[in-house]
Design an enzyme around this catalytic site. Structure first.
Site, PDB file in Angstrom:
ATOM      1  N   SER A 261       0.839  -1.196   0.000  1.00 25.91           N
ATOM      2  CA  SER A 261       0.000   0.000   0.000  1.00 25.91           C
ATOM      3  C   SER A 261       0.870   1.241   0.000  1.00 25.91           C
ATOM      4  O   SER A 261       2.080   1.177   0.236  1.00 25.91           O
ATOM      5  CB  SER A 261      -0.902   0.006   1.241  1.00 25.91           C
ATOM      6  OG  SER A 261      -0.119   0.307   2.387  1.00 25.91           O
ATOM      7  N   LYS A 262       0.218   2.368  -0.253  1.00 26.42           N
ATOM      8  CA  LYS A 262       0.944   3.633  -0.250  1.00 26.42           C
ATOM      9  C   LYS A 262       1.579   3.865   1.117  1.00 26.42           C
ATOM     10  O   LYS A 262       2.672   4.405   1.225  1.00 26.42           O
ATOM     11  CB  LYS A 262      -0.028   4.766  -0.592  1.00 26.42           C
ATOM     12  CG  LYS A 262       0.593   6.149  -0.442  1.00 26.42           C
ATOM     13  CD  LYS A 262      -0.177   7.163  -1.225  1.00 26.42           C
ATOM     14  CE  LYS A 262      -0.016   8.577  -0.686  1.00 26.42           C
ATOM     15  NZ  LYS A 262       1.278   8.908  -0.105  1.00 26.42           N
ATOM     16  N   ARG A 263       0.886   3.431   2.155  1.00 25.40           N
ATOM     17  CA  ARG A 263       1.413   3.618   3.504  1.00 25.40           C
ATOM     18  C   ARG A 263       2.758   2.920   3.706  1.00 25.40           C
ATOM     19  O   ARG A 263       3.632   3.410   4.400  1.00 25.40           O
ATOM     20  CB  ARG A 263       0.398   3.156   4.549  1.00 25.40           C
ATOM     21  CG  ARG A 263       0.009   4.291   5.486  1.00 25.40           C
ATOM     22  CD  ARG A 263      -1.157   3.922   6.379  1.00 25.40           C
ATOM     23  NE  ARG A 263      -2.340   3.569   5.606  1.00 25.40           N
ATOM     24  CZ  ARG A 263      -3.044   2.439   5.774  1.00 25.40           C
ATOM     25  NH1 ARG A 263      -2.684   1.552   6.668  1.00 25.40           N
ATOM     26  NH2 ARG A 263      -4.115   2.216   5.038  1.00 25.40           N
TER      27      ARG A 263
END
Ligand code: GLU
Length: 512
Positions: A261-263
């Site tokens: 994910s972007k996180r």
């Protein structure tokens, strides 16, 4: 079946293209090129709620940067256009009607509140063969009432009528045959009268058929939709021309389980988007591979190996070689860990293959960012400086750290090295060194090294201390390429100036 290979990359312009989407585009492209086929770019923008301005341009720019060429698409045109779904409403309307007329779909009037109530009343409620008779739709209502409601402008959706008790086979070229029971599928909404637009499922199938797509290559997250797509192909009577399915393995977190994910990128410090993206609504900026200093070839090579391998341990492969060697039989089913450090390794490798003059062009903007005007230096000087340090960099921006002393004389001297290499007698030795350097008939590295080293030996000085003190005055710290290569490029005057400055500025550390 031997048919012409036609593949499509079909992103929805709902934001910046995720790196997983880029890999999907790449695999489609490699497959198309390998088979002399056609690569289509179709923009799936039927979800007007999620449309994001700028996202379509971003997709085009990202693919272009990476060298993924499109044969048919919104910009390129082609015989099966338009290639943007929002411009194909008539086509979808006509196809919705085909399904309604054939009794394969039906009209439903249930409001969101009614659907909510049904869900609340029945645990695991699903709109399907077992429940549709209890809902408000054209199967449970008399035809004239249905017509009256439509004539009155009541909003409705069209749902696909999924037959119960079927075993649906999805043939996936990576996963083999996947069989699922139709009972687990719900009567998916295919069309909404409110915005006169089809949903993803209908538009996707109709377009794949009309655009003569031979292979649907997409991410694993679409595997659950595949049985429905198979049933839709059948319902339209197109089973004979159903494309082959290929569901690519997920990209996984670099550390641990679950989808990338972007996180993860924010947390571990790597981009998950090909290009920098500024969210038009919030102004939030997400970093991109391009702006982070990756070469497109490195990104392509890195992504190609996330889910596919060439069958041996070759790692460095350019686009041409990837096209030659790519094969679906070497794609894995298992998710691929997004080992982002490997991305910098690839970047290092590709940077080494760039000619020094190209690398120096990439370095010039970095120089400017640091307040140094490249025009103040000879082009040849910059090229040679870059060539001398490039083996130490993973990114173009690292060149600054490695080569800055060629452009800015040191004003500070690394304390640790001063402590270790600079003592009370050093200034006098450095002064002597400037005399030796001034007297050299030839200042080139090849000619300067031996006389200077011989002088140190003859005098009985400590080789390491003298050479490191010398380096400290010229570079500011005890690192960098070969000392006499550095001085050759800096030139005699500048070298001597720096040593003198060192003598003036470096404080002899107190004896401890
Ligand atoms: N529009 C879908 C997406 O955003 C396409 C999925 C597919 O390739 O069928 O990924």
């Amino acid at each position: 079946m031997n048919r012409e290979v036609r593949v499509r990359f079909a992103p929805s312009p709902t934001g910046p293209l995720h790196i997983g989407g880029v890999r999907t585009a790449l695999y489609n492209y490699l497959f198309a090129r390998q088979h002399g086929g056609t690569m289509i770019l179709r923009i799936e923008d039927t979800d007007s709620q999620r449309f994001v301005p700028g996202a379509e341009d971003y997709i085009n720019e990202a693919l272009h940067w990476l060298g993924i060429e499109i044969d048919e698409g919104v910009r390129e045109g082609g015989p099966y256009g338009p290639y943007k779904q929002s411009e194909r409403r008539d086509i979808y309307r006509e196809h919705v009607k085909m399904l309604l007329d054939a009794g394969k779909a039906y009209i439903a009037f249930d409001t969101p509140a009614e659907l909510e109530a049904a869900r609340a009343a029945t645990p695991n409620f699903q709109y399907d063969a077992s429940t549709r008779g209890t809902m408000r739709n054209s199967l449970s209502m008399p035809a004239d009432e249905v017509q009256k409601r439509i004539d009155n402008g009541e909003q409705y959706v069209v749902r696909f009528k999924v037959d119960a008790g079927r075993a649906v086979e999805v043939n996936d070229l990576i996963r083999g045959k996947v069989v699922i029971k139709s009972d687990i599928l719900d009567d998916k909404v295919l069309y909404k009268s409110a915005d006169d637009l089809p949903t993803y499922h209908l538009a996707n199938i109709v377009d794949d058929h009309l655009m003569k797509v031979s292979h649907v290559i997409r991410g694993e997250e679409w595997l659950p939709s595949a049985p429905l797509h198979v049933l839709l192909y059948e319902a339209f009577g197109w089973a004979d021309t159903m494309p082959d399915f290929v569901h690519l393995p997920l990209l996984l977190k670099p550390d641990g389980k679950g989808k990338l994910s972007k996180r993860d990128g924010d947390r571990l410090g790597f981009p998950v988007f090909p290009l920098l993206w500024t969210d038009p609504a919030t102004g939030a900026v997400s970093r991109g591979y391009r702006e982070d200093g990756y070469l497109p070839q490195a990104v392509v090579n890195f992504l190609a190996l996330l889910g596919w391998n060439p069958g041996d341990d070759t790692e460095i492969m350019g686009m041409k070689e990837l096209i030659d060697r790519f094969s679906l039989s070497h794609c894995s089913k298992a998710g691929a860990k997004f080992a982002y450090e490997k991305g910098s390794w690839f970047n290092h490798q590709y940077l080494q293959t760039l000619p020094d003059n190209e690398l120096s062009e990439l370095f010039k903007p970095v120089m400017r960012e640091h307040g140094v005007n490249p025009d103040d230096f000879d082009n040849e000087y910059i090229i040679r400086a870059v060539g001398m340090v490039k083996s130490r960099i993973n990114f173009v921006r690292d060149l600054w750290d490695q080569a800055r002393f060629f452009f800015v004389a040191p004003t500070e001297y690394e304390a640790k090295s001063v402590k270790k290499r600079w003592s009370a007698e050093t200034p006098a030795i450095m002064d002597e060194l400037t005399g030796r350097l001034a007297a050299l008939p030839d200042f080139s590295a090849a000619a300067a090294e031996t006389p200077i080293l011989d002088w140190i030996k003859e005098k009985g000085y400590h080789m390491g201390n003298v050479m490191n003190a010398f380096r400290l005055t010229v570079v500011g710290e005890c690192k960098g390429p070969h000392m006499f290569e550095i001085t050759e490029l800096l030139g005699r005057d500048e070298t001597i100036r720096r040593i003198r400055r060192g003598i003036d500025c470096i404080q002899t550390p107190a004896e401890s």
